[in-house]
Each structure stands twice: as C-alpha cells, then as structure tokens.
Design an enzyme around this catalytic site. Structure first.
Site, PDB file in Angstrom:
ATOM      1  CE  LYS A  83      -5.285  -8.130  -1.324  1.00  0.00           C
ATOM      2  NZ  LYS A  83      -5.200  -7.721   0.025  1.00  0.00           N
ATOM      3  CE  LYS A 142      -4.325  -1.565   2.092  1.00  0.00           C
ATOM      4  NZ  LYS A 142      -5.278  -1.322   3.187  1.00  0.00           N
ATOM      5  CE  LYS A 191     -12.425  -3.793   1.555  1.00  0.00           C
ATOM      6  NZ  LYS A 191     -13.319  -4.448   2.431  1.00  0.00           N
TER       7      LYS A 191
HETATM    8  P1  TYM Z   1     -10.860  -6.063   4.702  1.00  0.00           P
HETATM    9  O1  TYM Z   1     -11.969  -5.095   4.901  1.00  0.00           O
HETATM   10  O2  TYM Z   1      -9.834  -5.726   3.658  1.00  0.00           O
HETATM   11  O3  TYM Z   1     -11.437  -7.472   4.335  1.00  0.00           O
HETATM   12  C1  TYM Z   1     -12.454  -8.108   5.103  1.00  0.00           C
HETATM   13  C2  TYM Z   1     -12.231  -9.617   5.068  1.00  0.00           C
HETATM   14  O4  TYM Z   1     -12.250 -10.107   3.710  1.00  0.00           O
HETATM   15  C3  TYM Z   1     -11.119 -10.920   3.471  1.00  0.00           C
HETATM   16  N1  TYM Z   1     -10.724 -10.809   2.048  1.00  0.00           N
HETATM   17  C4  TYM Z   1     -10.602 -11.855   1.209  1.00  0.00           C
HETATM   18  N2  TYM Z   1     -10.789 -13.174   1.379  1.00  0.00           N
HETATM   19  C5  TYM Z   1     -10.599 -13.967   0.301  1.00  0.00           C
HETATM   20  N3  TYM Z   1     -10.218 -13.514  -0.913  1.00  0.00           N
HETATM   21  C6  TYM Z   1     -10.007 -12.206  -1.143  1.00  0.00           C
HETATM   22  N4  TYM Z   1      -9.639 -11.762  -2.344  1.00  0.00           N
HETATM   23  C7  TYM Z   1     -10.202 -11.305  -0.043  1.00  0.00           C
HETATM   24  N5  TYM Z   1     -10.105  -9.952   0.082  1.00  0.00           N
HETATM   25  C8  TYM Z   1     -10.421  -9.676   1.375  1.00  0.00           C
HETATM   26  C9  TYM Z   1     -10.048 -10.335   4.387  1.00  0.00           C
HETATM   27  O5  TYM Z   1      -8.996 -11.254   4.627  1.00  0.00           O
HETATM   28  C10 TYM Z   1     -10.842 -10.006   5.625  1.00  0.00           C
HETATM   29  O6  TYM Z   1     -10.985 -11.150   6.447  1.00  0.00           O
HETATM   30  N6  TYM Z   1      -7.663  -5.100   8.448  1.00  0.00           N
HETATM   31  C11 TYM Z   1      -8.851  -5.843   8.093  1.00  0.00           C
HETATM   32  C12 TYM Z   1     -10.015  -5.557   9.009  1.00  0.00           C
HETATM   33  C13 TYM Z   1      -9.733  -5.686  10.468  1.00  0.00           C
HETATM   34  C14 TYM Z   1      -9.677  -6.896  11.203  1.00  0.00           C
HETATM   35  C15 TYM Z   1      -9.439  -6.506  12.545  1.00  0.00           C
HETATM   36  C16 TYM Z   1      -9.788  -8.246  10.850  1.00  0.00           C
HETATM   37  C17 TYM Z   1      -9.538  -4.663  11.341  1.00  0.00           C
HETATM   38  N7  TYM Z   1      -9.364  -5.162  12.586  1.00  0.00           N
HETATM   39  C18 TYM Z   1      -9.295  -7.469  13.545  1.00  0.00           C
HETATM   40  C19 TYM Z   1      -9.663  -9.196  11.870  1.00  0.00           C
HETATM   41  C20 TYM Z   1      -9.415  -8.805  13.186  1.00  0.00           C
HETATM   42  C21 TYM Z   1      -9.276  -5.477   6.689  1.00  0.00           C
HETATM   43  O7  TYM Z   1      -8.968  -4.403   6.207  1.00  0.00           O
HETATM   44  O8  TYM Z   1     -10.122  -6.372   6.075  1.00  0.00           O
END
Ligand code: TYM
Length: 326
Positions: free
Chosen positions: A193, A112, A196
């Site tokens: 991957k 990023k 968004k």
């Molecule tokens: P975020 O919002 O990017 O994504 C949410 C969840 O979706 C999963 N994910 C995917 N799984 C499979 N294939 C993909 N292409 C894919 N893209 C996204 C992510 O792995 C995630 O589980 N930092 C985190 C949010 C967060 C969090 C936390 C998670 C903040 N605090 C504490 C767990 C525990 C995030 O930005 O996820």
C-alpha cells in the site's frame, strides 16, 4: 437526528493521495448527511518517534489540509485528539477490558513493531486508543481506507464485549470502506500500500507535491512487461494507475480503456499526471491560503474541541459509573 460519523488522521506534512482517495474525499463528499467528527490524532502519532516541534506544526497543517480538501467547519467538528482529555482517559479504561491477544493479532502492530528498533507499549495500545476515539461519540459510521478496517472491527469487538457485561453503554460502530480506492498502492512496489512512512519518496504522491514531482514520480511508476491498458487486478502496477485515473476523472472504466486503447504506458502515465495535477490544484491553493492565517485555524480547533469535550465527557462519565468508579 443525523447519524454520526467519526474518523481520524495522523498529523503529518506527508498526507498522500491514498489518504485522500481512501478517506478524506469521502468525508468531504458525505459531510452534509451526517454529524461529523474528524480528529487529528496527535496521540496516535506518538506511538512512533516524533520531533516535538515538527509534531506541533504538522498538527496545525493537518487542520489546514482537512479544510482544504473540503471539510466545512459548519458540518464537521475538526479537532485535535489531545485537546479532548477524555480520549486519553477512555483509552486507559478500555485497556483494562481488552484482551492482550486481540492486540497482538493486529497486522499493523506486527508490521510496525518489526520496523522499530525498540517498540513502545503505546504501539500495542494504539487500536484501543482508536476504539476510545470512536466510542466516545456514539459513532454510527467510521469511513476509513482498507488498512484501518481491522482496527475498527476491534473497536466493535471491544464495544460488544463491554456492552455484554455492563449493558448498552456503547453504540456499536460500522466500518465504511469505499468500493474503489480503499487501498491505493505504492508506485514503486505496487503490491504494497502507499504509505506516509515509506522511505522511498518516489513511491508516494503527496497532496502538496509540485506538478514536476507528480510527473516525475508517475513516469517512474512500476508497470509490467505487457502492453494492453486494461483494468486487470492481476497486474497491480497498471491496475493502480488506471484506478487513480478513474478516481481523479470520474470516468467509467470502459471509457478509460478505450481512451488508451492502442497507446503505450508512457501515454497513460502522462495523461494521469495531468489529471492528478489538475485534481490537486484547487486543494493546494486553498491549503496555501489557509496556512497564511494560523489564528483562524487555531480558533476552529479550539471551538471544536470545546464542543467535542462536552459529548466525550458524558460518555466517559457513563463508563466510569458502570465499572464502579466515581
Ligand atoms: P492514517 O493517518 O494512517 O490514515 C488516514 C486515512 O487514510 C487511509 N489510507 C489509505 N486509503 C487508501 N489507500 C492507502 N494507501 C491509504 N493509506 C492510508 C486510512 O485507512 C485512514 O482512513 N489510526 C488511524 C487514525 C485514527 C482513526 C481513529 C481512524 C485514529 N483514530 C478512529 C478512524 C477512527 C490512522 O493512523 O490513519
């Protein structure tokens, strides 16, 4: 006592089938077994530029989406990170106990940071905020997609080094990754991957995409120059499409391969488009209904935040005590 699950998701109107298949769907399937905390992480969203009005709208929309995918407020605390002040407070404290080198090593930070013209300090501290999220609730399990695994491991490292110095203050969480679907790939470039933040709108199927958009994006998906339709990890495009078919239908791999034996990639793409459209239809209908009633969503978020604040404050106070504050 039920074990605790915590996971988070960034507020965006662009949640996609990767988020759903890698994370949200499992949260919903397993919710009855655990005490669940699902957090809409608006503070994490601030680590990259945001439009204030859009961020506010996206936060409420994400609450609707979480309920639309099946999370039941009777089993889940569905809340917004910034509504519980302890998340920001804990992040500062943990920042003071996290070696800089641990953060600089994070692959998501490196990716990023490369894409931003000017990088804010919050981007580096992102995994520390995330560790605080998890540790505040004495979480046992953190179900996430593959891309968040490194961050959850960092949360474990932070918890362990803190406990080694100050006693057993934190529960050390375990990461839970689904065996299939942990890394749904980009439709245009299947070695990356699905994400968004991707500029190529054809690369990602959004949970709110129309049937036409889903058909169009899948028909354009990158495949390869072979013909056979087999689950072969060395052929990322076809493997990704077949995995999506498997996850949306629940059919065994062998059955899917024989369904498409002797057929062309076009048949697979058409068949897949229909199962994705049908799979998302109920969720889209519930989402439309829920967003018509923002007051109910706001009540759910407010009640959850109140309950979460009590739990989080207790952990924060314990931490403040052992490090010499208060
Ligand atoms: P975020 O919002 O990017 O994504 C949410 C969840 O979706 C999963 N994910 C995917 N799984 C499979 N294939 C993909 N292409 C894919 N893209 C996204 C992510 O792995 C995630 O589980 N930092 C985190 C949010 C967060 C969090 C936390 C998670 C903040 N605090 C504490 C767990 C525990 C995030 O930005 O996820």
């Amino acid at each position: 006592m039920k074990k605790r699950v915590f996971s988070g998701i960034q507020p965006t109107g662009r949640s996609h089938i990767g988020n759903y298949l890698g994370a949200m769907k499992h949260w919903a399937n397993d919710q009855r077994e655990f005490e669940n905390f699902f957090c809409i992480v608006d503070l994490h969203a601030l680590t990259v530029p945001q439009d204030p009005a859009e961020l506010r709208a996206a936060t409420r929309e994400m609450a609707a989406m979480l309920i639309a995918v099946g999370l039941d407020p009777r089993y889940c605390h569905i809340f917004v990170q910034s509504h519980v002040a302890a998340h920001s407070q804990m992040a500062w404290l943990l920042n003071c106990f996290t070696p800089l080198g641990w953060l600089e090593r994070m692959t998501q930070y490196k990716d990023k940071a490369q894409k931003q013209v000017s990088v804010m300090a919050g981007l580096l501290g992102y995994p520390v905020l995330m560790a605080g999220d998890i540790l505040l609730y004495h979480t046992h399990y953190v179900p996430v997609g593959d891309d968040q695994k490194q961050h959850v491991e960092l949360a474990r490292d932070i918890a362990q080094s803190f406990n080694a110095r100050f006693g057993d203050v934190f529960t050390v969480p375990e990461v839970v990754i689904p065996p299939v679907g942990a890394r749904i790939m980009n439709l245009s470039e299947p070695t990356k991957k699905m994400s968004k933040s991707d500029d190529d709108l054809n690369s990602t199927i959004l949970l709110l995409d129309t049937p036409d958009a889903i058909r169009r994006k899948l028909m354009r998906a990158t495949t390869d120059s072979e013909r056979s339709i087999l689950f072969d990890e060395n052929r990322p495009g076809i493997y990704n499409l077949l995995t999506l078919y498997e996850l949306f239908t629940g059919e065994p791999r062998a059955a899917i391969e024989s369904r498409f034996a002797g057929k062309g990639y076009g048949d697979l793409k058409k068949g897949l488009a229909e199962v994705v459209i049908e799979g998302l239809r109920p969720l889209q209908a519930r989402y439309a209904e829920l967003t018509r009633d923002p007051a109910t969503l706001d009540t759910i978020l407010r009640d959850s935040a109140e309950r979460c604040a009590v739990i989080a404050e207790k952990t924060l106070t314990d931490v403040q005590h052992v490090i010499g504050l208060r």
